[in-house]
Write a protein that holds these residues in place. Structure first.
Motif, mmCIF file in Angstrom:
data_model
loop_
_atom_site.group_PDB
_atom_site.id
_atom_site.type_symbol
_atom_site.label_atom_id
_atom_site.label_comp_id
_atom_site.label_asym_id
_atom_site.label_seq_id
_atom_site.Cartn_x
_atom_site.Cartn_y
_atom_site.Cartn_z
ATOM 1 N N TYR A 144 -13.101 -1.811 13.734
ATOM 2 C CA TYR A 144 -12.295 -3.062 13.147
ATOM 3 C C TYR A 144 -12.315 -3.435 11.673
ATOM 4 O O TYR A 144 -11.538 -3.754 11.130
ATOM 5 N N PHE A 145 -13.403 -2.834 11.033
ATOM 6 C CA PHE A 145 -13.833 -2.791 9.815
ATOM 7 C C PHE A 145 -12.725 -2.191 8.719
ATOM 8 O O PHE A 145 -12.448 -2.315 7.721
ATOM 9 N N PHE A 146 -12.570 -0.720 9.551
ATOM 10 C CA PHE A 146 -11.688 -0.063 8.798
ATOM 11 C C PHE A 146 -10.243 -0.714 8.671
ATOM 12 O O PHE A 146 -9.737 -0.585 7.762
ATOM 13 N N MET A 147 -9.955 -1.336 9.797
ATOM 14 C CA MET A 147 -8.658 -1.848 9.802
ATOM 15 C C MET A 147 -8.539 -3.144 8.907
ATOM 16 O O MET A 147 -7.374 -3.253 8.288
ATOM 17 N N VAL A 148 -9.595 -3.752 8.831
ATOM 18 C CA VAL A 148 -9.554 -5.010 7.689
ATOM 19 C C VAL A 148 -9.577 -4.495 6.292
ATOM 20 O O VAL A 148 -9.001 -5.011 5.592
ATOM 21 N N CYS A 149 -10.494 -3.271 6.115
ATOM 22 C CA CYS A 149 -10.372 -2.862 4.773
ATOM 23 C C CYS A 149 -8.795 -2.435 4.079
ATOM 24 O O CYS A 149 -8.407 -2.600 3.304
ATOM 25 N N VAL A 150 -7.995 -1.384 5.153
ATOM 26 C CA VAL A 150 -6.917 -1.126 5.005
ATOM 27 C C VAL A 150 -5.853 -2.466 4.750
ATOM 28 O O VAL A 150 -4.976 -2.281 3.878
ATOM 29 N N ALA A 151 -6.073 -3.252 5.467
ATOM 30 C CA ALA A 151 -5.209 -4.430 5.430
ATOM 31 C C ALA A 151 -5.212 -5.202 4.246
ATOM 32 O O ALA A 151 -4.456 -5.812 3.542
ATOM 33 N N GLY A 152 -6.809 -5.384 3.715
ATOM 34 C CA GLY A 152 -6.957 -6.068 2.649
ATOM 35 C C GLY A 152 -6.536 -5.408 1.480
ATOM 36 O O GLY A 152 -5.953 -6.111 0.428
ATOM 37 N N TYR A 153 -6.479 -4.165 1.353
ATOM 38 C CA TYR A 153 -6.014 -3.295 0.342
ATOM 39 C C TYR A 153 -4.611 -3.509 0.086
ATOM 40 O O TYR A 153 -4.017 -3.623 -0.953
ATOM 41 N N THR A 154 -3.766 -3.419 1.353
ATOM 42 C CA THR A 154 -2.279 -3.570 1.308
ATOM 43 C C THR A 154 -2.010 -4.882 0.960
ATOM 44 O O THR A 154 -1.073 -5.227 0.359
ATOM 45 N N ALA A 155 -2.509 -5.821 1.717
ATOM 46 C CA ALA A 155 -2.160 -7.468 1.235
ATOM 47 C C ALA A 155 -2.368 -7.448 -0.530
ATOM 48 O O ALA A 155 -1.719 -8.350 -1.040
ATOM 49 N N GLY A 156 -3.622 -6.759 -0.960
ATOM 50 C CA GLY A 156 -3.761 -7.163 -2.306
ATOM 51 C C GLY A 156 -2.960 -6.455 -3.192
ATOM 52 O O GLY A 156 -2.575 -7.046 -4.198
ATOM 53 N N GLN A 157 -2.262 -5.367 -2.722
ATOM 54 C CA GLN A 157 -1.005 -4.630 -3.538
ATOM 55 C C GLN A 157 -0.007 -5.579 -3.714
ATOM 56 O O GLN A 157 0.712 -5.701 -4.693
ATOM 57 N N ARG A 158 0.328 -6.301 -2.603
ATOM 58 C CA ARG A 158 1.658 -7.367 -2.706
ATOM 59 C C ARG A 158 1.236 -8.562 -3.864
ATOM 60 O O ARG A 158 2.176 -8.920 -4.359
ATOM 61 N N ALA A 159 0.212 -8.897 -3.700
ATOM 62 C CA ALA A 159 -0.396 -9.890 -4.938
ATOM 63 C C ALA A 159 -1.167 -9.271 -5.798
ATOM 64 O O ALA A 159 -2.216 -9.660 -6.041
#
Length: 266
Positions: A77-92
């Motif tokens: 779960y935390f791995f998915m959150v970290c990858v998603a956070g990085y990806t969303a942060g790249q958008r913004a």
């Protein structure tokens, strides 16, 4: 060892149909070449990467599903959150500490929603249920969070004069950017709500389709899909609002003035 070989052999046999389905991608590559779109390499790279990623995650999930330690659930779960956070942060990417804000927001929305679902006994806390459900929520909140942060920053930038006038007239930063924040939240959440309103009418969602193709009763599939749509709306709303409030402070100085350097880049 015999069991391992049998399992690998079964996996390889099961990959015959996915491999055959790549003929559809070949059609897309040919059309791209004929139309001179220049997307052939990206198409091939994308599908091969997806093929590899899904194959690897299949082995990882097979391992986790056989474990009784709940720590593996949290790790995935935390791995998915970290990858998603990085990806969303790249958008913004122009939002200060965007990756951190996105990660915390995604974690907040998905963990609160997951806790309520487990507490209400909608899903048992087992890898077979929690990991797929968490994956759907994390993927959805990743998109919503990225859009919220990017739109909020862009709206404030395009309406700098309006915000500064409000501040000059005595409004607090929150009051001065209320409309921009509201607009960003509505824009980010609208696709989720539109999808919820039209589910089953335009297309059958993935979870429901997977169950039906797996032999489950359509009525059982519908019940699960209703739960999925509910949790996506809940998680997306919490994550979107959290990201808006967390990144909002970075747009102002301690003197309640717009932080100019945040809005310099396009």
């Amino acid at each position: 060892m015999g069991w391992d070989l049998d399992w690998v052999e079964e996996f390889l046999k099961g990959m015959i149909k996915p491999t055959a389905a790549m003929a559809v991608v070949l059609m897309a590559v040919i059309l791209s070449h004929v139309q001179k779109l220049g997307l052939e390499r990206e198409m091939i790279y994308s599908i091969l990467r997806a093929f590899l990623q899904l194959s690897v995650i299949g082995f990882v999930l097979q391992f986790i599903f056989t474990q009784k330690n709940s720590g593996w659930i949290l790790l995935a779960y935390f791995f998915m959150v970290c990858v998603a956070g990085y990806t969303a942060g790249q958008r913004a990417k122009h939002v200060p500490r965007g990756k951190y804000v996105a990660g915390v927001s995604i974690l907040a929305g998905t963990s609160v929603t997951m806790f309520l679902l487990v507490l209400l006994k909608v899903f048992p806390f087992t890898p077979r249920y929690i990991i797929p459900v968490a994956g759907m929520m994390v993927g959805n909140t990743m998109t919503v969070t990225g859009v919220t942060m990017k739109r909020l920053r862009d709206d404030i930038k395009t309406q700098t004069n309006l915000v500064e006038t409000s501040l000059a007239l005595g409004a607090t930063p929150r009051q001065a950017t209320h409309q921009q924040m509201k607009r960003a939240l509505i824009l980010a959440l609208s696709p989720v709500l539109d999808n919820t309103k039209t589910v089953g009418l335009i297309s059958l969602p993935g979870a429901m389709t997977g169950l039906i193709m797996g032999g489950a009763s359509p009525l059982k599939a519908i019940q699960l899909q209703i739960v999925v749509m509910n949790m996506l709306v809940g998680a997306s709303t919490v994550s979107s609002i959290t990201s808006a409030y967390l990144c909002w402070h970075a747009f102002f100085t301690k003197a309640y003035q717009l932080e100019t350097k945040v809005f310099l880049l396009n």
